[in-house]
Design a protein around this motif. Sequence first.
Motif, PDB file in Angstrom:
ATOM      1  N   ARG A 100      -3.710   4.095   6.610  1.00  0.00           N
ATOM      2  CA  ARG A 100      -2.832   4.871   5.723  1.00  0.00           C
ATOM      3  C   ARG A 100      -2.586   6.273   6.275  1.00  0.00           C
ATOM      4  O   ARG A 100      -1.496   6.830   6.113  1.00  0.00           O
ATOM      5  CB  ARG A 100      -3.423   4.931   4.326  1.00  0.00           C
ATOM      6  N   HIS A 122       0.863  -1.187   0.000  1.00  0.00           N
ATOM      7  CA  HIS A 122       0.000   0.000   0.000  1.00  0.00           C
ATOM      8  C   HIS A 122       0.897   1.234   0.000  1.00  0.00           C
ATOM      9  O   HIS A 122       1.376   1.650   1.058  1.00  0.00           O
ATOM     10  CB  HIS A 122      -0.916   0.017   1.230  1.00  0.00           C
ATOM     11  N   ARG A 166       1.204  -0.447   8.888  1.00  0.00           N
ATOM     12  CA  ARG A 166       1.452  -1.268   7.710  1.00  0.00           C
ATOM     13  C   ARG A 166       0.859  -2.675   7.826  1.00  0.00           C
ATOM     14  O   ARG A 166       0.427  -3.242   6.824  1.00  0.00           O
ATOM     15  CB  ARG A 166       2.961  -1.376   7.465  1.00  0.00           C
ATOM     16  N   GLU A 182      -9.622   5.981   5.755  1.00  0.00           N
ATOM     17  CA  GLU A 182      -8.392   5.179   5.622  1.00  0.00           C
ATOM     18  C   GLU A 182      -7.479   5.426   6.820  1.00  0.00           C
ATOM     19  O   GLU A 182      -6.414   6.034   6.709  1.00  0.00           O
ATOM     20  CB  GLU A 182      -7.690   5.513   4.314  1.00  0.00           C
TER      21      GLU A 182
END
Length: 448
Positions: free
Chosen positions: A118, A28, A92, A115
């Motif tokens: 992130r 990602h 992560r 999100e």
Amino acid sequence: MRNETQTPGIVGGRLPAQAYEANFTDLHPPLTAHEAAVAADRCYFCFDAPCVTACPTDIDIPLFIRQIQADQPAAAARTIFDQNILGGICARVCPTETLCEQACVRETAEGRPVEIGRLQRFATDTLMHAGVHPFTRAPATGRRVAVVGAGPAGLSCAHRLALRGHDVVLFDARAKPGGLNEFGIAAYKTPGGFARAEIDWLMQIGGIELRMGQALGGELALDALRGAFDAVFLSIGLGGVNVLADQDEAGQNVGPATDFIATLRQSADLAELPVGRHVVVIGGGMTAVDAAVQSRLLGAETVTIVYRRAQEDMAASRHEQELATARGVRLICNARPVRVLGNGAVREVEFEYTREGPSGLEGTGERFRLPADQVFTAIGQTLEAPPKGVALSGRKIAVDAQGRTSVAGVWAGGDCAAGGDDLTVTAVAEGRDAAEDIDRTLREGAGS
């Protein structure tokens, strides 16, 4: 060019050289500042936010997202690190899709959460890349604490104790610190040596001495540690692995998925790492998915995960399952291994279909075989050598709500301790909370 091993079918270099870098790139990619601002704007900044309740480390998620929205990512990072000093790697690898993001009001209303993971990575990376450590040690207390195991729980505990002014000696059996963060997580989740870089950053707090290559029960005796230190925290993980009933007779190329992942994580050249043409992974958790996906990324032609129960019972999240199938991994559920077939090296694995019966899982009698020249088992881990004199709960160390064991002056946390989920973020919380209890205990004992 392929590098043939002693076993036919298990070779390195199955792919063009440039494919390895592409296959093991960041799963990602990080958000840009603009993307982070847009993502932060979607947060409702809920009062009594359900995402906070769902976070094992109790990070004030609405606060750090508001700080990102206000263009203060360093402040956001401080909010995160106050609760989770390993917030970088948790951003992560944490299964946010089943924790904070699943609880997000946006997920409930729209099927698309904020999100959070992130955004957490954006904030923590910003501060860490600046080389800034946001904490300063308290005045020295003169107390010394032994932390055995340099995985997530041990690192979290050691940092919090050092922050409170105690001197910490952090022992680990391996040559490098990090535990599962360094040896047990898929390489595409933490590329670029992030796990070690995060430890180096964490160690900037001072007051922590690393001693590698020392294992509890080997070079370290618990009684000796109790005599030499004011307190002991055990975070020794689960070093043992469950094996197939006939694994000793299975021949070559049948082994733990954890060993395969550790070897891959420490490999200097993935093109040199041998992998089978037909790989079978037995298990249903995150380790099984990590081993299966990475086998595909190394060039295995067919990779199959076989799990004994229904798909919805798999410990791996639906997100991880979809990641596997998107990479070409086949999932077979409701099947258990019967025997491994081969002549010196595995060639097939025979399975029996299962169902839930009146007394639990049972075989149906219907069997099938899968071709395999490499088999990885991910059917659970065990406490390899329980510390002498410490009470157990099942197969793990028994602890109370503060992480105290049955032995005075000894605490435990992480995967080796009973009661918690085997997640990095849970281990961090247990290490942090045990450190706070150790600190209170030592200060009360000193009369301060």
